[in-house]
Design a protein around this motif. Sequence first.
Motif, mmCIF file in Angstrom:
data_model
loop_
_atom_site.group_PDB
_atom_site.id
_atom_site.type_symbol
_atom_site.label_atom_id
_atom_site.label_comp_id
_atom_site.label_asym_id
_atom_site.label_seq_id
_atom_site.Cartn_x
_atom_site.Cartn_y
_atom_site.Cartn_z
ATOM 1 N N ARG A 196 58.680 3.609 43.309
ATOM 2 C CA ARG A 196 59.655 4.378 44.092
ATOM 3 C C ARG A 196 58.962 5.177 45.195
ATOM 4 O O ARG A 196 59.553 5.447 46.243
ATOM 5 N N ALA A 197 57.691 5.519 44.977
ATOM 6 C CA ALA A 197 56.944 6.306 45.964
ATOM 7 C C ALA A 197 56.508 5.481 47.169
ATOM 8 O O ALA A 197 56.095 6.033 48.179
ATOM 9 N N GLN A 198 56.592 4.139 47.052
ATOM 10 C CA GLN A 198 56.169 3.256 48.138
ATOM 11 C C GLN A 198 57.359 2.398 48.579
ATOM 12 O O GLN A 198 57.365 1.183 48.404
ATOM 13 N N LYS A 199 58.357 3.035 49.150
ATOM 14 C CA LYS A 199 59.601 2.347 49.475
ATOM 15 C C LYS A 199 59.414 1.237 50.504
ATOM 16 O O LYS A 199 60.118 0.223 50.470
ATOM 17 N N ALA A 200 58.466 1.412 51.412
ATOM 18 C CA ALA A 200 58.247 0.375 52.412
ATOM 19 C C ALA A 200 57.657 -0.889 51.786
ATOM 20 O O ALA A 200 57.901 -1.996 52.272
ATOM 21 N N ARG A 201 56.919 -0.735 50.730
ATOM 22 C CA ARG A 201 56.273 -1.870 50.056
ATOM 23 C C ARG A 201 57.171 -2.464 48.969
ATOM 24 O O ARG A 201 57.206 -3.676 48.777
ATOM 25 N N TYR A 202 57.893 -1.577 48.255
ATOM 26 C CA TYR A 202 58.714 -2.019 47.123
ATOM 27 C C TYR A 202 60.169 -1.628 47.396
ATOM 28 O O TYR A 202 60.584 -0.496 47.134
ATOM 29 N N ALA A 203 60.919 -2.567 47.906
ATOM 30 C CA ALA A 203 62.302 -2.306 48.305
ATOM 31 C C ALA A 203 63.251 -2.256 47.119
ATOM 32 O O ALA A 203 64.342 -1.701 47.219
ATOM 33 N N ARG A 204 62.845 -2.847 45.987
ATOM 34 C CA ARG A 204 63.725 -2.911 44.817
ATOM 35 C C ARG A 204 63.015 -2.351 43.577
ATOM 36 O O ARG A 204 62.843 -3.071 42.567
ATOM 37 N N PRO A 205 62.591 -1.090 43.594
ATOM 38 C CA PRO A 205 61.845 -0.514 42.471
ATOM 39 C C PRO A 205 62.660 -0.418 41.194
ATOM 40 O O PRO A 205 62.095 -0.327 40.094
ATOM 41 N N GLU A 206 63.994 -0.450 41.334
ATOM 42 C CA GLU A 206 64.837 -0.373 40.142
ATOM 43 C C GLU A 206 64.600 -1.550 39.195
ATOM 44 O O GLU A 206 64.849 -1.454 37.984
ATOM 45 N N ARG A 207 64.117 -2.667 39.732
ATOM 46 C CA ARG A 207 63.822 -3.823 38.876
ATOM 47 C C ARG A 207 62.669 -3.515 37.923
ATOM 48 O O ARG A 207 62.671 -3.964 36.772
ATOM 49 N N ILE A 208 61.697 -2.749 38.413
ATOM 50 C CA ILE A 208 60.580 -2.342 37.559
ATOM 51 C C ILE A 208 61.081 -1.437 36.446
ATOM 52 O O ILE A 208 60.792 -1.646 35.260
#
Length: 215
Positions: A128-140
Amino acid sequence: MKPKGELMRKVGVVTEGESEVRGLPMIYPQLEQRLDLQILRPIRAAVDPLAPVAVLARGARTGIQMAFARGAQLVVFLVDREMTQTAASVRAAEIEAKLRSDIDDRIRVVVKDRSFENWLIASPESFRAQKARYARPERIEKSAVPDKADKVVDPCALINSAMAKGQYDKTGDAPKILASADISSMAANSRSFRRFLAVLGDPLFSTGSRRFKAS
């Protein structure tokens, strides 16, 4: 904290993975503050984590001896479980017995279940802290919480599914992920990470790592 003048305990870490060598120091400040110890920079042992125990022990010997030479009073050997059917706790006990018999009895073994990436996904905050890299952190978060990170069979694929573009790079992304990680979350969501804390001396897990105990 230790009384003034008393030296901190030094712990060495030996691991088969280059991403661990680069990434683990990112959480050292949290570990050292929590456990009042000094953790030495990881040493890589070029071993196959699926090799027979005797082969693993031979391959880890040089790295473990280097860690002791650097002043470690305890050495933790980290190795992936990968796809072996042997339980992580059983595999760790087998390797540890061999290392302690052949090298030194101040060695503990932690088997990451199933890989270092299972530890990475145990802290969804990192993504969640790297929104530009991980657009869908909710999957994690959906896959790892609560206490499910070790059950994810292909954590690299899961990380890729959360990315905005490109693919997960073990040595490049792991340090960045752990730079934003919360070790309390990692403990809550990964039993094998709790085992790591236990062998480092965390009193929360002195009686076992099966279930997470809130601090």
